[in-house]
Design an enzyme around this catalytic site. Structure first.
Site, PDB file in Angstrom:
ATOM      1  N   CYS A  13      43.208  83.751  55.820  1.00  0.00           N
ATOM      2  CA  CYS A  13      44.284  83.599  54.667  1.00  0.00           C
ATOM      3  C   CYS A  13      45.207  84.415  54.934  1.00  0.00           C
ATOM      4  O   CYS A  13      45.252  85.654  55.345  1.00  0.00           O
ATOM      5  CB  CYS A  13      43.429  84.197  53.461  1.00  0.00           C
ATOM      6  SG  CYS A  13      44.316  83.756  51.922  1.00  0.00           S
ATOM      7  N   HIS A  35      40.240  75.390  51.011  1.00  0.00           N
ATOM      8  CA  HIS A  35      40.666  76.847  51.079  1.00  0.00           C
ATOM      9  C   HIS A  35      41.862  76.608  50.012  1.00  0.00           C
ATOM     10  O   HIS A  35      41.828  77.951  48.987  1.00  0.00           O
ATOM     11  CB  HIS A  35      41.198  77.211  52.358  1.00  0.00           C
ATOM     12  CG  HIS A  35      41.639  78.658  52.443  1.00  0.00           C
ATOM     13  ND1 HIS A  35      41.042  79.421  53.007  1.00  0.00           N
ATOM     14  CD2 HIS A  35      42.827  78.995  52.087  1.00  0.00           C
ATOM     15  CE1 HIS A  35      42.019  80.627  53.141  1.00  0.00           C
ATOM     16  NE2 HIS A  35      43.139  80.233  52.241  1.00  0.00           N
ATOM     17  N   GLU A  36      42.587  75.931  49.927  1.00  0.00           N
ATOM     18  CA  GLU A  36      43.887  75.903  49.225  1.00  0.00           C
ATOM     19  C   GLU A  36      43.623  75.619  47.606  1.00  0.00           C
ATOM     20  O   GLU A  36      44.145  76.307  46.853  1.00  0.00           O
ATOM     21  CB  GLU A  36      45.020  74.917  49.720  1.00  0.00           C
ATOM     22  CG  GLU A  36      45.359  75.256  50.952  1.00  0.00           C
ATOM     23  CD  GLU A  36      45.894  76.573  51.433  1.00  0.00           C
ATOM     24  OE1 GLU A  36      46.283  77.165  50.324  1.00  0.00           O
ATOM     25  OE2 GLU A  36      45.894  77.285  52.326  1.00  0.00           O
ATOM     26  N   HIS A  51      41.987  78.596  46.006  1.00  0.00           N
ATOM     27  CA  HIS A  51      43.045  79.558  45.617  1.00  0.00           C
ATOM     28  C   HIS A  51      43.367  79.280  43.929  1.00  0.00           C
ATOM     29  O   HIS A  51      43.982  80.275  43.409  1.00  0.00           O
ATOM     30  CB  HIS A  51      44.423  79.614  46.310  1.00  0.00           C
ATOM     31  CG  HIS A  51      44.490  80.245  47.523  1.00  0.00           C
ATOM     32  ND1 HIS A  51      44.250  81.679  47.326  1.00  0.00           N
ATOM     33  CD2 HIS A  51      44.788  80.306  49.064  1.00  0.00           C
ATOM     34  CE1 HIS A  51      44.424  82.233  48.731  1.00  0.00           C
ATOM     35  NE2 HIS A  51      44.654  81.230  49.649  1.00  0.00           N
TER      36      HIS A  51
END
Length: 217
Positions: free
Chosen positions: A133, A175-176, A179
């Site tokens: 990351c 993953h994004e 966030h």
């Protein structure tokens, strides 16, 4: 840079914050990437509902894209540059050796933007790989994720889109999107697998099986 701690944010809060963030960009439109410990990375981001004038939104997206390229990375979420909005940019066109691409099911991913995204597993298949990351520099860890997902999001014009992703593309999207709900990959990682990037050469390009033997996880 001011970071408003009151929530929910007003449209004025968001616009002021975005302008302040953009003022920190260098001449190449590259923004500073905040690191783990910044409160924005642990907050639920606000749904994007046209809080920004179109010109300002386009300026933000351009800066996020250039910041992703400069890092370099394959995705960048707005909270990573200090903005609590459900926006991210993604692209993966980096050349990788065929063996690694096959192992990770890594196919080219053309640039696109996601607003207010969500995902759900489309099959029972799982993928276990190292993940890093840009907001937790210097480390990677093993994360198990759904290998096939159905993704829902909006584009910059508000059009609703549904796409299916598999392999590495699915990992990037997850993953994004994580966030945007205050989740960083380390929350899902096998902490025993955590490795400094200077040590990656010991594990044959992040081969999980080799790392499991060496790091005993």
């Amino acid at each position: 840079m001011r970071f408003p701690m009151n929530t929910p944010y007003t449209a004025q809060d968001i616009e002021i914050l975005v302008r302040e963030v953009l003022d920190t960009a260098n001449d190449d439109l590259v923004l500073p990437i905040v690191q783990l410990g910044h409160p924005v990375l642990r907050q639920q981001a606000e749904a994007y509902d046209h809080q920004l004038p179109q010109e300002l939104l386009e300026e933000l997206l351009d800066a996020m894209r250039q910041t992703m390229y400069d890092a370099p990375g394959v995705g960048l979420a707005a909270p990573q540059v200090g903005i609590p909005l459900q926006i991210a940019v993604l692209e993966d066109l980096y050349p990788v050796p065929e063996e690694i691409a096959a192992q990770r099911e890594r196919e080219p991913l053309d640039y696109f933007e996601i607003f207010n995204p969500a995902y759900a597993a489309a099959t029972d298949r799982e993928a276990v790989f190292y993940e890093g990351c840009l907001s937790f520099e210097g480390f990677q860890g093993v994360v198990t994720r759904p290998a096939d997902i159905t993704a829902n999001y909006q584009d910059r014009d508000g059009q609703k889109i549904t796409r299916n992703f598999s392999g590495w593309q699915a990992r990037i999207f997850q993953h994004e999107t994580d966030h945007l709900s205050g989740t960083v990959y380390i929350d899902k990682a096998v902490t025993r697998s955590l490795i400094n990037e200077s040590e990656l050469w010991r594990h044959e390009s992040m081969d999980v099986a080799t790392a499991q033997k060496v790091l005993k996880f």
